[in-house]
Design a protein around this motif. Structure first.
Motif, short mmCIF file in Angstrom:
data_model
loop_
_atom_site.label_atom_id
_atom_site.label_comp_id
_atom_site.label_asym_id
_atom_site.label_seq_id
_atom_site.Cartn_x
_atom_site.Cartn_y
_atom_site.Cartn_z
N PHE A 250 60.03 118.85 24.24
CA PHE A 250 61.18 119.66 25.12
C PHE A 250 61.17 119.97 23.93
O PHE A 250 61.67 120.76 25.02
CB PHE A 250 62.62 118.31 24.38
CG PHE A 250 62.67 116.41 24.78
CD1 PHE A 250 63.37 117.43 26.06
CD2 PHE A 250 62.69 115.42 24.65
CE1 PHE A 250 63.50 115.67 27.16
CE2 PHE A 250 62.55 114.61 25.61
CZ PHE A 250 63.35 114.88 26.56
N SER A 253 58.64 123.15 25.96
CA SER A 253 59.74 123.32 27.43
C SER A 253 61.18 124.50 27.16
O SER A 253 61.47 124.75 27.80
CB SER A 253 59.80 122.14 28.21
OG SER A 253 61.68 121.40 27.52
N ASP A 255 63.77 123.12 25.48
CA ASP A 255 64.92 122.25 25.81
C ASP A 255 65.53 121.98 24.05
O ASP A 255 64.45 120.54 23.70
CB ASP A 255 65.34 121.10 26.57
CG ASP A 255 66.63 120.52 26.77
OD1 ASP A 255 67.19 120.91 25.66
OD2 ASP A 255 66.30 119.65 27.35
N GLN A 257 68.14 121.34 22.60
CA GLN A 257 68.99 120.23 22.07
C GLN A 257 68.53 118.85 22.55
O GLN A 257 68.89 117.90 21.64
CB GLN A 257 70.25 120.91 23.19
CG GLN A 257 71.25 119.32 22.75
CD GLN A 257 72.77 120.17 24.31
OE1 GLN A 257 72.68 121.10 24.35
NE2 GLN A 257 73.48 119.60 24.32
N SER A 258 67.82 118.39 23.33
CA SER A 258 67.39 117.51 23.63
C SER A 258 66.44 117.09 22.34
O SER A 258 65.89 115.77 22.50
CB SER A 258 66.25 117.36 25.02
OG SER A 258 67.57 117.31 26.20
N ASN A 284 61.33 128.96 17.85
CA ASN A 284 62.82 129.66 19.16
C ASN A 284 63.76 130.07 18.40
O ASN A 284 64.59 130.59 19.06
CB ASN A 284 62.95 128.23 20.18
CG ASN A 284 62.25 127.69 21.38
OD1 ASN A 284 61.93 128.09 21.82
ND2 ASN A 284 61.59 126.64 20.13
#
Length: 550
Positions: A250, A253, A255, A257-258, A284
């Motif tokens: 996750f 990619s 994401d 939050q996930s 990030n």
């Protein structure tokens, strides 16, 4: 059938758990009692002598073996095995070659250790040669030999990014344990050939949790989040590695939050799980979240490792969070176990937070420094205006036998540029190839041009631009324009702007510099004209900002 005598049994039992000092005493007993004429005792003794991590003593014993035993293959196998595990690996190969020259016949107890040496030596040519010997001698169907062949080609595939030879061996094997399937899948994943890994995963007669985890890691590496989610949901059994791999999938990619949601749902977390989430935030640009999670980790009383510290310290560096960085520093209790990457991260943190003296103190405390650690401290003192210290560190690094890399040269040229050390910088630049075998790249020419331009050597800088084997980029033109500003050379400045106009980058810096040049001497129409060109080309200057941690 000869029955072993009491002394032979006693010596054989003692050899199983003796110390190296006791081994020498046993050796004396063997020689004085004539047991050295017993091939069974002799082979056991020689094998035990290779199990202490060094080969000097076994080599001495082997060299003194009676001529009548020199043809015993078991003794040669023992020496090949010893060097394969203890090194040097080249010696393992030379004994194997001598064995062949003497006309001795290697067998299925010989080849596995020879192949192990070839794989660890990264010698594809020698490995292929031994493979040919195996085929000629008829041992290619021995399970131990074909497994060793597979392991060798897998080790060599890490260099060539090709698994063709390993796959041929695997496909020809009659008995394929689950472990070997998993090794092949992992090897494909390791070179990012996830399609082949997936095909092999689907063809497996049975799978285990290791198979699934390898595929999850593969999907994560190539950003295939959909297949990763599908596999994760279908896995009948999941362990902490499975959950951590999915969190990483996750995060890779984008994401986060996930990734965080799954992280919170994990039934069990280890330090790798925490590291995965903290480093994902750092990579990030979510530095505050990274530090919050690190604080939570400490609140829960969990242990950290070097990877945790590097991610947290990196977040501090980007935020300028000196006090939090000091707290993390305080948490490090055992400096003797401090990994070089943690020491380097500490140096960078203190430097970027403005405490270069503390950064230098940490540098002195770090034990075995690598080139990256030297690079960071050289750049750190240079950024803080201590150019002469940076030059001294550069020469000390070379004196200590460490070879500078591209980044080292860029950092020391930066130091010379900002410290006005023109001749020192030129000397380092022109010695790159002869002293360090580093071919100057565009960024190195940029540093040299900046060095000359900043220090009033505009004509020399212009000559470098014309003669260098690269097309100038916006950084080169910016450095030259900066020199024009110092010299108030408007003619050259206009030429620079005209040539910079041909670049594809929409960089505002050159226009701002030219506008400021005109403004500094009161030529306001020309200054406004330069700003006008920015608008015509739809070039925007991004506003700067500062961050303060409260």
């Amino acid at each position: 059938m000869r029955m072993p005598n009491c002394l032979e049994v006693r010596v054989s039992n003692l050899l199983q758990q003796c110390t190296f000092k006791q081994l020498k005493e046993i050796h004396a007993i063997i020689v004085t009692s004539s047991l050295h004429q017993n091939i069974t005792v002799l082979s056991k003794f020689l094998k035990r002598s290779t199990e202490y991590g060094r080969m000097e003593y076994p080599n001495l014993v082997f060299s003194q073996i009676d001529f009548c035993f020199r043809e015993e293959i078991v003794l040669w196998n023992t020496m090949i095995r010893g060097y394969a595990y203890n090194g040097p690996l080249e010696k393992s190969m030379s004994i194997y070659e001598e064995l062949l020259q003497r006309g001795l016949k290697p067998h299925n107890f010989t080849y596995p250790y020879v192949l192990k040496s070839c794989g660890e030596m990264d010698s594809y040519r020698k490995g292929k040669k031994v493979h040919c010997h195996i085929i000629k001698s008829g041992f290619e169907l021995s399970f131990s030999v074909e497994t060793s062949l597979l392991n060798m080609y897998l080790a060599l595939a890490a260099l060539s990014d090709k698994l063709r030879d390993a796959r041929k061996i695997f496909d020809a094997m009659h008995d394929k344990p689950l472990e070997l399937w998993n090794r092949m899948i992992y090897a494909y994943v390791n070179i990012d050939d996830v399609r082949s890994a997936q095909k092999m995963f689907e063809d497996m007669p049975r799978k285990d949790i290791i198979s699934g985890n390898s595929m999850l890691a593969g999907y994560a590496r190539v950003g295939d989040i959909e297949n990763a989610k599908k596999l994760f949901e279908q896995m009948p059994d999941k362990n902490v590695v499975s959950w951590t791999s999915m969190v990483g999938a996750f995060a890779s990619s984008g994401d986060l939050q996930s990734a965080r949601k799954l992280f919170e749902e994990m039934p069990q977390r280890n330090v790798v799980s925490w590291n995965s989430m903290i480093s994902s935030y750092t990579q990030n640009g979510r530095f505050r979240e990274a530090l919050d999670l690190f604080s939570q980790m400490q609140y829960e009383g969990l242990s950290f490792d070097g990877f945790t510290l590097v991610s947290a310290l990196s977040a501090c560096s980007h935020l300028g969070a000196l006090e939090i960085g000091k707290w993390i520093h305080y948490l490090i209790k055992d400096w003797s176990c401090l990994e070089i990457k943690v020491g380097t991260a500490l140096i960078e943190m203190y430097s970027k937070c403005g405490d270069v003296n503390r950064a230098f103190t940490i540098f002195n405390k770090v034990g075995k420094k690598d080139v990256f650690c030297w690079n960071v401290v050289i750049k750190s003192v240079a950024i803080h205006g201590r150019s002469e210290d940076a030059v001294k560190l550069f020469h000390l690094m070379a004196k200590r036998g460490l070879k500078p890399n591209d980044y080292t040269i860029s950092s020391i040229l930066f130091a010379c540029s900002h410290g006005g050390l023109v001749e020192e910088g030129r000397k380092i630049f022109y010695s790159m190839e002869s002293d360090f075998r580093i071919t100057p790249k565009l960024e190195h020419f940029g540093c040299l041009i900046d060095l000359l331009s900043r220090n009033g050597r505009l004509k020399d800088a212009e000559c470098i631009v014309k003669e260098m084997p690269y097309e100038p980029d916006v950084a080169i033109w910016g450095a030259l324009l900066g020199g024009c500003r110092l010299k108030c050379d408007f003619k050259l400045a206009k030429e620079v702007i005209e040539r910079a106009d041909g670049l594809k980058e929409n960089e505002s810096g050159v226009y701002v510099l030219l506008s400021n040049m005109y403004a500094s001497v009161g030529q306001w129409p020309e200054a406004l004209s330069a700003r006008g060109k920015m608008e015509e080309k739809e070039v925007r200057k991004e506003a700067g900002f500062s961050a303060v941690i409260l």
